[in-house]
Design a protein around this motif. Structure first.
Motif, short mmCIF file in Angstrom:
data_model
loop_
_atom_site.label_atom_id
_atom_site.label_comp_id
_atom_site.label_asym_id
_atom_site.label_seq_id
_atom_site.Cartn_x
_atom_site.Cartn_y
_atom_site.Cartn_z
N ASP A 19 68.65 65.84 30.92
CA ASP A 19 67.65 66.19 31.87
C ASP A 19 68.52 67.79 31.73
OD1 ASP A 19 67.13 64.47 32.30
OD2 ASP A 19 69.02 63.35 34.24
N ALA A 22 65.77 69.39 29.40
CA ALA A 22 64.32 69.25 29.91
C ALA A 22 63.72 70.27 30.94
CB ALA A 22 64.10 68.12 30.50
N ARG A 23 65.19 70.68 31.74
CA ARG A 23 65.61 71.51 32.84
C ARG A 23 64.32 73.05 32.08
NH1 ARG A 23 70.02 73.47 36.44
NH2 ARG A 23 68.90 74.98 37.43
N CYS A 25 64.15 74.08 29.38
CA CYS A 25 62.47 74.11 28.43
C CYS A 25 61.49 74.29 29.87
CB CYS A 25 62.48 73.14 27.88
SG CYS A 25 63.66 73.61 26.42
N SER A 26 61.91 73.85 30.75
CA SER A 26 60.31 74.27 31.64
C SER A 26 60.00 75.61 32.19
CB SER A 26 60.95 73.35 32.82
OG SER A 26 61.97 73.56 34.29
N HIS A 108 50.28 67.40 26.42
CA HIS A 108 51.08 67.60 27.42
C HIS A 108 51.35 68.65 28.09
CE1 HIS A 108 51.89 63.18 28.64
NE2 HIS A 108 51.74 63.08 26.98
N ASP A 109 51.67 69.44 28.96
CA ASP A 109 51.86 70.60 29.21
C ASP A 109 53.20 71.13 28.31
OD1 ASP A 109 53.44 73.39 30.42
OD2 ASP A 109 52.19 72.21 31.97
N PHE A 111 55.30 73.27 28.83
CA PHE A 111 56.66 73.55 30.11
C PHE A 111 56.49 73.02 30.64
CE2 PHE A 111 55.40 77.70 27.83
CZ PHE A 111 56.26 77.99 27.29
N GLN A 112 55.92 71.47 30.56
CA GLN A 112 56.83 69.95 31.22
C GLN A 112 56.85 69.12 30.43
OE1 GLN A 112 53.64 69.01 34.36
NE2 GLN A 112 53.64 71.09 35.58
N PRO A 113 58.54 69.82 30.09
CA PRO A 113 58.52 68.29 29.55
C PRO A 113 59.14 67.00 29.53
CG PRO A 113 60.53 70.31 29.26
CD PRO A 113 59.31 70.42 30.31
N HIS A 114 58.41 66.13 28.71
CA HIS A 114 58.67 64.57 29.30
C HIS A 114 59.39 63.93 27.86
CE1 HIS A 114 55.25 64.65 26.12
NE2 HIS A 114 55.05 63.39 26.69
N GLY A 122 58.29 69.51 24.15
CA GLY A 122 57.85 70.31 25.08
C GLY A 122 58.10 71.28 24.34
#
Ligand SMILES: [Zn+2]
Length: 407
Positions: A19, A22-23, A25-26, A108-109, A111-114, A122
């Motif tokens: 998490d 991901a945060r 890298c957004s 995917h975007d 800068f919206q890691p998933h 990402g």
């Protein structure tokens, strides 16, 4: 307390670690060269996570840069005291990323890691987010269990992707007191998917521009011309041959194990087919073993160029385009290489070996100052690629390797 407890704690923290990665890298962290606003916003989130770990010492070494809105490129050094305070294990990661490139290539975007099938996708998750998250969570797991055997330092820097002038180079110039030759310096910013590759050495980089000046004329009147393309063609073949025959040294640390001399760029000459060109420019990119003297290479190139000039009645200019001398390699038996190989063996069950590479890494800023740095990470080699991803298994495994080195 044993390493098993640290490893178990890391397993408990796995979701939190993903998490966090991901945060961070957004938040895009692009330098001004990449039309970005710098690293400050992402830096604040990273710093908050580091401060929450309760470091014994924290130093911010921000580099002034009026091209970004805050006017600063942030750099952080945080030290956690160990039982033995005579040495510090430093882990250096960089906060900045490269642009996503062609967006159409991303599923995917960026800068919206998933998360999907055990991977986190990402921009920046591998280069260099994996190292940021793994090192922070390794510190946390060790701190919450057995504590640090030696001092542990986290270095989080800006501007790695565009030359490190506002990042590590600035930090080492401003605060040389923070790093000592007896420290163990790890840069988890390159590696392979086996995790058995420890980079300790670099080749010299020499880029040379050859300009051949002849005389332009109509293609039907070669008698009035000095054809620069003919001369430069012979020049490329001759330089290629002479260098390869002369510099035959082999060094098994490197892949390829020899110096390489590649003709690369060729500037456009005349736009039309019926003109004999009077000027041609070509470049060589040379990756030269550290034991070879660069001035010998230059001398030989000049000799060949002079011979070609004479033979074709053309002027030939030889100029250095870029020259970066490789620093002294990190010794293969240095403390950081030994500790790293041992930790990799224990965590991943592979024998990691020292290697050299042809390109320059951020570790060279340490090596230049006589500080032994090793570059290692178990990774998918997705840096700068579309759909950049990390394997969550590698993320946790790398954190275990770092933790093992800390206890
Ligand atoms: Zn990187």
């Amino acid at each position: 307390m044993s390493f098993h407890e640290v490893a178990a704690r890391l397993d408990d923290l796995k979701d939190e670690c993903v998490d966090f990665l991901a945060r961070i890298c957004s938040i895009p962290a692009l330098g001004p060269e990449n039309d970005g606003t710098g690293e400050m916003e992402k830096y604040k989130v990273v710093k908050e996570a580091v401060v929450a770990l309760g470091p014994d010492r924290i130093e911010e070494v921000h580099a002034p840069d009026d091209r970004v809105p805050d006017g600063l490129r942030p750099n952080l050094l945080a030290v956690f005291n160990g039982r033995d305070t005579s040495r510090t294990l430093w882990i250096l990661s960089h906060i900045d990323v490269v642009p996503p490139g062609e967006l159409k290539l991303w599923e995917h975007d960026p800068f919206q890691p998933h998360v999907q099938n055990g991977f986190l996708y990402g921009r920046g998750v591998e280069d260099n987010g994996q190292a940021i998250a793994a090192s922070i969570f390794a510190v946390r797991a060790v701190k919450e269990t057995c504590g640090f055997g030696l001092n542990v330092g986290l270095a989080l820097v800006s501007d790695e992707e565009c030359g490190s002038r506002y990042g590590l180079d600035y930090v080492l110039t401003e605060r040389p007191d923070m790093f000592r030759p007896e420290d163990l310096i790890l840069v988890p910013d390159a590696g392979n998917d086996q995790g058995d590759h420890i980079e300790i050495a670099e080749k010299h980089l020499l880029q040379v521009r050859f300009t051949v000046l002849g005389k332009q004329a109509h293609a039907s009147r070669p008698d009035q011309a000095v054809n620069s393309l003919r001369a430069v063609s012979h020049l490329v073949v001759e330089v290629d041959r002479v260098l390869a025959e002369t510099f035959t040294e082999r060094n098994p640390f490197f892949n390829p194990p020899t110096s390489t001399f590649e003709p690369t760029r060729k500037d456009a000459n005349v736009p039309n087919v019926n003109t004999i060109p009077g000027e041609d420019v070509v470049y060589f990119d040379c990756r030269i073993l550290p034991e070879v003297d660069l001035s010998r290479v230059m001398e030989l190139m000049e000799q060949v160029a002079a011979g070609i000039g004479e033979r074709f009645g053309a002027g030939v200019r030889v100029e250095g385009h870029m020259r970066v001398e490789a620093p002294e390699p990190t010794p293969a038996d240095s403390a950081v290489v030994r500790a790293l190989a041992q930790a990799v063996q224990e965590v991943f069950g592979v024998q990691a070996r020292p290697h050299g590479i042809g390109g320059q890494t951020v570790a060279s800023f340490f090596r230049k100052r006589g500080l032994p740095a090793a570059v290692w990470e178990k990774q998918l080699q997705m840096a700068h690629a579309p759909n950049e991803r990390v394997s969550i298994e590698n993320l946790v495994g790398n954190a275990r390797v770092f933790a093992k080195m800390m206890i």
